[in-house]
Enzyme design. Structure first.
Site, PDB file in Angstrom:
ATOM      1  N   ALA A   9      46.858 -51.017  18.460  1.00 49.10           N
ATOM      2  CA  ALA A   9      45.937 -50.860  19.585  1.00 49.10           C
ATOM      3  C   ALA A   9      44.795 -51.846  19.424  1.00 49.10           C
ATOM      4  CB  ALA A   9      45.373 -49.439  19.604  1.00 49.10           C
ATOM      5  N   ASP A 127      31.969 -39.942  20.649  1.00 50.14           N
ATOM      6  CA  ASP A 127      32.856 -40.659  21.578  1.00 50.14           C
ATOM      7  C   ASP A 127      34.096 -39.808  21.823  1.00 50.14           C
ATOM      8  OD1 ASP A 127      33.875 -42.638  23.197  1.00 50.14           O
ATOM      9  OD2 ASP A 127      34.481 -43.958  21.558  1.00 50.14           O
TER      10      ASP A 127
HETATM   11  N1  LIG Z   1      44.719 -42.911  11.553  1.00 48.52           N
HETATM   12  C1  LIG Z   1      45.412 -43.130  12.673  1.00 48.52           C
HETATM   13  N2  LIG Z   1      46.675 -42.681  12.801  1.00 48.52           N
HETATM   14  C2  LIG Z   1      47.374 -42.894  13.932  1.00 48.52           C
HETATM   15  N3  LIG Z   1      46.906 -43.565  15.005  1.00 48.52           N
HETATM   16  C3  LIG Z   1      45.650 -44.045  14.941  1.00 48.52           C
HETATM   17  C4  LIG Z   1      44.835 -43.858  13.783  1.00 48.52           C
HETATM   18  N4  LIG Z   1      43.632 -44.443  14.001  1.00 48.52           N
HETATM   19  C5  LIG Z   1      43.701 -44.971  15.230  1.00 48.52           C
HETATM   20  N5  LIG Z   1      44.895 -44.745  15.817  1.00 48.52           N
HETATM   21  C6  LIG Z   1      45.335 -45.165  17.174  1.00 48.52           C
HETATM   22  O1  LIG Z   1      44.629 -46.330  17.554  1.00 48.52           O
HETATM   23  C7  LIG Z   1      43.782 -46.070  18.687  1.00 48.52           C
HETATM   24  C8  LIG Z   1      42.418 -46.782  18.515  1.00 48.52           C
HETATM   25  O2  LIG Z   1      41.785 -46.321  17.334  1.00 48.52           O
HETATM   26  P1  LIG Z   1      40.242 -45.945  17.292  1.00 48.52           P
HETATM   27  O3  LIG Z   1      39.885 -45.529  15.909  1.00 48.52           O
HETATM   28  O4  LIG Z   1      39.958 -44.982  18.393  1.00 48.52           O
HETATM   29  O5  LIG Z   1      39.575 -47.371  17.583  1.00 48.52           O
HETATM   30  P2  LIG Z   1      38.559 -47.872  18.723  1.00 48.52           P
HETATM   31  O6  LIG Z   1      37.203 -47.815  18.075  1.00 48.52           O
HETATM   32  O7  LIG Z   1      38.978 -49.267  19.028  1.00 48.52           O
HETATM   33  O8  LIG Z   1      38.676 -46.958  19.895  1.00 48.52           O
HETATM   34  C9  LIG Z   1      43.645 -44.560  18.743  1.00 48.52           C
HETATM   35  O9  LIG Z   1      43.386 -44.125  20.066  1.00 48.52           O
HETATM   36  C10 LIG Z   1      44.981 -44.090  18.196  1.00 48.52           C
HETATM   37  O10 LIG Z   1      45.952 -44.091  19.235  1.00 48.52           O
HETATM   38 MG   LIG Z   2      38.863 -44.983  20.078  1.00 46.77          MG
END
Ligand SMILES: Nc1ncnc2c1ncn2[C@@H]1O[C@H](COP(=O)(O)OP(=O)(O)O)[C@@H](O)[C@H]1O
Ligand SMILES: [Mg+2]
Length: 211
Positions: A9, A127
């Site tokens: 992502a 958030d």
């Molecule tokens: N530990 C994790 N395990 C599985 N999927 C994850 C994990 N961390 C993030 N993701 C996936 O990646 C996406 C973006 O991560 P996130 O930490 O929300 O970053 P951002 O700050 O860019 O929003 C999440 O919405 C999720 O779908």
């Molecule tokens: Mg996020």
């Protein structure tokens, strides 16, 4: 020790790569540089947020909430390596037109209970949208705590509730009933402060609406 595969992502602030860590399924979250921000300010924000995120993920976990385990924090490369959770983002479940109302109710009940416990442990999320919460089949897991606080006041707590209501309204036709269920579960898990926080969330909603 650590190998990188595909990108999972890319959000506004970070890029997520699938990775392994000592053979375990992991994700690497790399904070992105923002060209429009002054370099020194940007570097400070990146460093603050990655540290806040690591600290709050750990402290929420210690309070009994489900969050990914932190495998590594590399401040020089602004990279957080986390346990990879096999869950479904709440957004997907809530907006699925073929999903049953009972399933949505179960999910928001667990979200309410988990958020109540997070708040009772004096942590705000900051958030709380459906893409930052995963449904793990029996419970929810919180992700993305970099905008959270360890010294939250009514306003921070109220914003968390308000974001849940907004998300439900955007995603579900039965938002009103779901938000009631969410609030009931929240109040049960955070009985001391729930009334004041729910009131603040309503006030925030009014402010946003008539701003
Ligand atoms: N530990 C994790 N395990 C599985 N999927 C994850 C994990 N961390 C993030 N993701 C996936 O990646 C996406 C973006 O991560 P996130 O930490 O929300 O970053 P951002 O700050 O860019 O929003 C999440 O919405 C999720 O779908
Ligand atoms: Mg996020």
């Amino acid at each position: 020790m650590e190998s990188e595969t595909e990108s999972l992502a890319e959000g506004a602030e970070a890029k997520i790569h699938l990775a392994t860590f000592l053979g375990l399924p992991a994700v690497r979250k790399v904070r992105l540089r923002k060209a429009y921000r002054h370099e020194a300010l940007d570097a400070r924000l990146r460093s603050e947020r990655i540290r806040t995120e690591a600290r709050l993920l750990r402290e929420a976990r210690r309070a009994g909430l489900r969050t990914p385990v932190i495998y590594d924090l590399d401040l020089s490369r602004e990279t957080l390596t986390l346990e990879r959770l096999e869950g479904t983002p709440l957004t997907e479940i809530l907006r699925d037109p073929s999903g049953s109302p009972e399933r949505r109710q179960e999910v928001v009940r667990h979200l309410g209970r988990a958020l109540g416990r997070l708040h009772a442990a004096s942590i705000s999320h900051g958030d709380l949208t459906g893409s930052n919460v995963l449904w793990m089949g029996t419970d929810v897991a919180f992700l993305d705590l970099s905008l959270g606080s360890r010294t939250p006041g009514l306003e921070e707590f109220g914003i968390d509730l308000h974001l849940v209501e907004e998300d439900l309204r955007t995603l579900c036709a039965d938002a009103e009933a779901l938000y009631e269920i969410f609030q009931a579960a929240y109040s049960e898990a955070n009985p001391r402060d729930a009334a004041a926080i729910r009131e603040r969330a309503q006030e925030i909603k009014g402010r946003v609406r008539y701003a």
